[in-house]
Design a protein around this motif. Structure first.
Motif, PDB file in Angstrom:
ATOM      1  N   VAL A 146      -1.894   1.872   4.490  1.00 55.88           N
ATOM      2  CA  VAL A 146      -2.416   0.630   3.912  1.00 55.88           C
ATOM      3  C   VAL A 146      -2.318   0.609   2.393  1.00 55.88           C
ATOM      4  O   VAL A 146      -2.247   1.647   1.744  1.00 55.88           O
ATOM      5  CB  VAL A 146      -3.895   0.399   4.321  1.00 55.88           C
ATOM      6  N   ALA A 147      -2.356  -0.607   1.875  1.00 54.52           N
ATOM      7  CA  ALA A 147      -2.559  -0.838   0.444  1.00 54.52           C
ATOM      8  C   ALA A 147      -4.011  -1.237   0.278  1.00 54.52           C
ATOM      9  O   ALA A 147      -4.560  -1.983   1.100  1.00 54.52           O
ATOM     10  CB  ALA A 147      -1.641  -1.941  -0.058  1.00 54.52           C
ATOM     11  N   ILE A 148      -4.629  -0.733  -0.773  1.00 55.10           N
ATOM     12  CA  ILE A 148      -6.043  -0.999  -1.065  1.00 55.10           C
ATOM     13  C   ILE A 148      -6.119  -1.563  -2.468  1.00 55.10           C
ATOM     14  O   ILE A 148      -5.485  -1.034  -3.384  1.00 55.10           O
ATOM     15  CB  ILE A 148      -6.877   0.292  -0.977  1.00 55.10           C
ATOM     16  N   ASP A 149      -6.903  -2.619  -2.613  1.00 57.22           N
ATOM     17  CA  ASP A 149      -6.957  -3.314  -3.890  1.00 57.22           C
ATOM     18  C   ASP A 149      -8.377  -3.793  -4.140  1.00 57.22           C
ATOM     19  O   ASP A 149      -8.990  -4.386  -3.256  1.00 57.22           O
ATOM     20  CB  ASP A 149      -5.996  -4.516  -3.783  1.00 57.22           C
ATOM     21  N   VAL A 150      -8.905  -3.508  -5.312  1.00 55.03           N
ATOM     22  CA  VAL A 150     -10.192  -4.069  -5.742  1.00 55.03           C
ATOM     23  C   VAL A 150      -9.904  -4.728  -7.080  1.00 55.03           C
ATOM     24  O   VAL A 150      -9.440  -4.075  -8.005  1.00 55.03           O
ATOM     25  CB  VAL A 150     -11.291  -2.992  -5.887  1.00 55.03           C
ATOM     26  N   ARG A 151     -10.173  -6.031  -7.157  1.00 55.55           N
ATOM     27  CA  ARG A 151      -9.838  -6.771  -8.375  1.00 55.55           C
ATOM     28  C   ARG A 151     -10.883  -7.817  -8.708  1.00 55.55           C
ATOM     29  O   ARG A 151     -11.603  -8.287  -7.840  1.00 55.55           O
ATOM     30  CB  ARG A 151      -8.472  -7.433  -8.251  1.00 55.55           C
ATOM     31  N   THR A 152     -10.924  -8.147  -9.990  1.00 54.09           N
ATOM     32  CA  THR A 152     -11.695  -9.300 -10.463  1.00 54.09           C
ATOM     33  C   THR A 152     -10.693 -10.431 -10.645  1.00 54.09           C
ATOM     34  O   THR A 152      -9.481 -10.241 -10.475  1.00 54.09           O
ATOM     35  CB  THR A 152     -12.388  -8.998 -11.805  1.00 54.09           C
ATOM     36  N   ALA A 153     -11.189 -11.581 -11.050  1.00 63.92           N
ATOM     37  CA  ALA A 153     -10.284 -12.705 -11.306  1.00 63.92           C
ATOM     38  C   ALA A 153      -9.352 -12.407 -12.477  1.00 63.92           C
ATOM     39  O   ALA A 153      -8.282 -13.001 -12.593  1.00 63.92           O
ATOM     40  CB  ALA A 153     -11.087 -13.977 -11.573  1.00 63.92           C
ATOM     41  N   SER A 154      -9.738 -11.461 -13.332  1.00 64.42           N
ATOM     42  CA  SER A 154      -8.922 -11.181 -14.514  1.00 64.42           C
ATOM     43  C   SER A 154      -8.087  -9.910 -14.419  1.00 64.42           C
ATOM     44  O   SER A 154      -7.296  -9.644 -15.322  1.00 64.42           O
ATOM     45  CB  SER A 154      -9.812 -11.109 -15.761  1.00 64.42           C
ATOM     46  N   GLY A 155      -8.223  -9.123 -13.352  1.00 67.30           N
ATOM     47  CA  GLY A 155      -7.390  -7.942 -13.272  1.00 67.30           C
ATOM     48  C   GLY A 155      -7.765  -6.963 -12.184  1.00 67.30           C
ATOM     49  O   GLY A 155      -8.809  -7.071 -11.550  1.00 67.30           O
ATOM     50  N   ILE A 156      -6.895  -5.969 -12.002  1.00 68.03           N
ATOM     51  CA  ILE A 156      -7.054  -4.961 -10.962  1.00 68.03           C
ATOM     52  C   ILE A 156      -7.945  -3.835 -11.471  1.00 68.03           C
ATOM     53  O   ILE A 156      -7.723  -3.297 -12.549  1.00 68.03           O
ATOM     54  CB  ILE A 156      -5.679  -4.417 -10.534  1.00 68.03           C
ATOM     55  N   LEU A 157      -8.950  -3.474 -10.670  1.00 70.92           N
ATOM     56  CA  LEU A 157      -9.852  -2.374 -10.993  1.00 70.92           C
ATOM     57  C   LEU A 157      -9.483  -1.100 -10.239  1.00 70.92           C
ATOM     58  O   LEU A 157      -9.754   0.000 -10.708  1.00 70.92           O
ATOM     59  CB  LEU A 157     -11.295  -2.755 -10.664  1.00 70.92           C
ATOM     60  N   PHE A 158      -8.902  -1.256  -9.058  1.00 69.34           N
ATOM     61  CA  PHE A 158      -8.497  -0.120  -8.226  1.00 69.34           C
ATOM     62  C   PHE A 158      -7.327  -0.576  -7.372  1.00 69.34           C
ATOM     63  O   PHE A 158      -7.355  -1.658  -6.806  1.00 69.34           O
ATOM     64  CB  PHE A 158      -9.650   0.322  -7.314  1.00 69.34           C
ATOM     65  N   HIS A 159      -6.312   0.293  -7.266  1.00 71.87           N
ATOM     66  CA  HIS A 159      -5.201  -0.006  -6.367  1.00 71.87           C
ATOM     67  C   HIS A 159      -4.616   1.299  -5.866  1.00 71.87           C
ATOM     68  O   HIS A 159      -4.440   2.240  -6.637  1.00 71.87           O
ATOM     69  CB  HIS A 159      -4.099  -0.823  -7.057  1.00 71.87           C
ATOM     70  N   ALA A 160      -4.327   1.353  -4.573  1.00 75.58           N
ATOM     71  CA  ALA A 160      -3.660   2.508  -3.980  1.00 75.58           C
ATOM     72  C   ALA A 160      -2.772   2.029  -2.848  1.00 75.58           C
ATOM     73  O   ALA A 160      -3.157   1.150  -2.076  1.00 75.58           O
ATOM     74  CB  ALA A 160      -4.687   3.504  -3.453  1.00 75.58           C
ATOM     75  N   SER A 161      -1.586   2.596  -2.780  1.00 75.63           N
ATOM     76  CA  SER A 161      -0.692   2.390  -1.645  1.00 75.63           C
ATOM     77  C   SER A 161      -0.555   3.738  -0.964  1.00 75.63           C
ATOM     78  O   SER A 161       0.039   4.662  -1.530  1.00 75.63           O
ATOM     79  CB  SER A 161       0.675   1.876  -2.108  1.00 75.63           C
ATOM     80  N   LEU A 162      -1.104   3.858   0.221  1.00 79.13           N
ATOM     81  CA  LEU A 162      -1.134   5.133   0.924  1.00 79.13           C
ATOM     82  C   LEU A 162       0.187   5.378   1.641  1.00 79.13           C
ATOM     83  O   LEU A 162       0.983   4.449   1.822  1.00 79.13           O
ATOM     84  CB  LEU A 162      -2.301   5.140   1.908  1.00 79.13           C
ATOM     85  N   PRO A 163       0.443   6.624   2.045  1.00 77.49           N
ATOM     86  CA  PRO A 163       1.698   6.938   2.726  1.00 77.49           C
ATOM     87  C   PRO A 163       1.969   5.985   3.891  1.00 77.49           C
ATOM     88  O   PRO A 163       1.091   5.759   4.730  1.00 77.49           O
ATOM     89  CB  PRO A 163       1.475   8.371   3.220  1.00 77.49           C
ATOM     90  N   GLY A 164       3.166   5.419   3.883  1.00 79.57           N
ATOM     91  CA  GLY A 164       3.568   4.483   4.927  1.00 79.57           C
ATOM     92  C   GLY A 164       3.384   3.025   4.545  1.00 79.57           C
ATOM     93  O   GLY A 164       3.967   2.138   5.169  1.00 79.57           O
ATOM     94  N   ALA A 165       2.586   2.751   3.524  1.00 75.56           N
ATOM     95  CA  ALA A 165       2.421   1.369   3.053  1.00 75.56           C
ATOM     96  C   ALA A 165       3.689   0.957   2.314  1.00 75.56           C
ATOM     97  O   ALA A 165       4.426   1.802   1.793  1.00 75.56           O
ATOM     98  CB  ALA A 165       1.203   1.251   2.141  1.00 75.56           C
ATOM     99  N   THR A 166       3.929  -0.337   2.274  1.00 79.16           N
ATOM    100  CA  THR A 166       5.130  -0.854   1.620  1.00 79.16           C
ATOM    101  C   THR A 166       4.756  -1.867   0.545  1.00 79.16           C
ATOM    102  O   THR A 166       3.599  -2.288   0.447  1.00 79.16           O
ATOM    103  CB  THR A 166       6.045  -1.550   2.642  1.00 79.16           C
ATOM    104  N   ALA A 167       5.746  -2.278  -0.219  1.00 81.58           N
ATOM    105  CA  ALA A 167       5.529  -3.318  -1.225  1.00 81.58           C
ATOM    106  C   ALA A 167       5.057  -4.608  -0.566  1.00 81.58           C
ATOM    107  O   ALA A 167       4.324  -5.388  -1.178  1.00 81.58           O
ATOM    108  CB  ALA A 167       6.809  -3.558  -2.014  1.00 81.58           C
ATOM    109  N   ASP A 168       5.445  -4.830   0.667  1.00 83.03           N
ATOM    110  CA  ASP A 168       4.983  -6.011   1.403  1.00 83.03           C
ATOM    111  C   ASP A 168       3.466  -5.978   1.564  1.00 83.03           C
ATOM    112  O   ASP A 168       2.800  -7.005   1.449  1.00 83.03           O
ATOM    113  CB  ASP A 168       5.678  -6.071   2.765  1.00 83.03           C
TER     114      ASP A 168
END
Length: 155
Positions: free
Chosen positions: A45-67
Motif C-alpha cells: 500500500v501507499a500511505i499518506d497523511v496530508r493537510t490542505a497545504s502539504g504532505i506530512l507523511f508518505h510511504a509506499s510499501l513494497p509492492g505498491a505502485t505509482a498508481d
C-alpha cells in the motif's frame, strides 16, 4: 455485512473518531502506525497523511505502485472536499444510486470515490488533515486508517 449495516457503521464512525489534538508528531505516529501494521501483514500500500497545504507523511510499501500514490492523492482530495471518509461517501452514493462522476460533477482525474481516505478531525476545530491508504480493496484500506486513528485517539 449488508450494505445498510456497513452504511450505519460508517455513519456512526464519522462522528466518533475526533481527536483532542493533532500536530506533525501525531501525523508521524498515525502514518507510522498504519505502515507498521501494513508491513506486518504484507500489504502493498501507499500511505499518506496530508493537510490542505502539504504532505506530512508518505510511504509506499513494497509492492505498491505509482498508481497507488495517485489513488491516495485523489481519495484525499475527495475526503477534503466532502469532509467525510471516502468509504462513507461511497456507501452513501451506493445507497442513493447517484453517479458522482456524471458530467459536471467530479473530475475523475482529481477525485476518487473509493474507501481509504479518512478526515482527521480535532474537536472544536474540524478537519485538519486526511489520512489515506491505497492498494487494498476499499473496505480494507479504510480499516487500516480507522484502526490507527482509534489508537491515536486513545493516547
Amino acid at each position: 455485512m449488508t450494505e445498510d449495516t456497513w452504511l450505519a457503521r460508517l455513519e456512526t464512525e464519522h462522528s466518533a473518531l475526533d481527536l483532542a489534538r493533532f500536530d506533525r508528531a501525531d501525523a508521524w505516529r498515525l502514518g507510522s502506525s498504519i505502515a507498521e501494521r501494513a508491513l506486518a501483514e504484507g500489504h502493498p500500500v501507499a500511505i499518506d497523511v496530508r493537510t490542505a497545504s502539504g504532505i506530512l507523511f508518505h510511504a509506499s510499501l513494497p509492492g505498491a505502485t505509482a498508481d497507488n500514490d495517485d489513488w491516495a492523492r485523489r481519495k484525499a482530495a475527495t475526503a477534503f472536499r466532502f469532509e467525510t471518509s471516502t468509504a462513507l461517501l461511497e456507501a452513501r452514493i451506493a445507497a442513493g444510486g447517484r453517479d458522482m462522476f456524471e458530467p459536471g460533477w467530479l473530475d475523475p482525474a482529481e477525485y476518487a470515490v473509493a474507501g481509504g481516505a479518512v478526515p482527521v478531525r480535532v474537536t472544536g476545530v474540524g478537519v485538519v488533515a486526511v489520512a489515506t491508504v491505497s492498494g487494498l480493496p476499499s473496505d480494507d484500506d479504510h480499516e487500516l486508517v480507522t484502526q490507527a486513528l482509534r489508537e491515536l485517539q486513545r493516547r
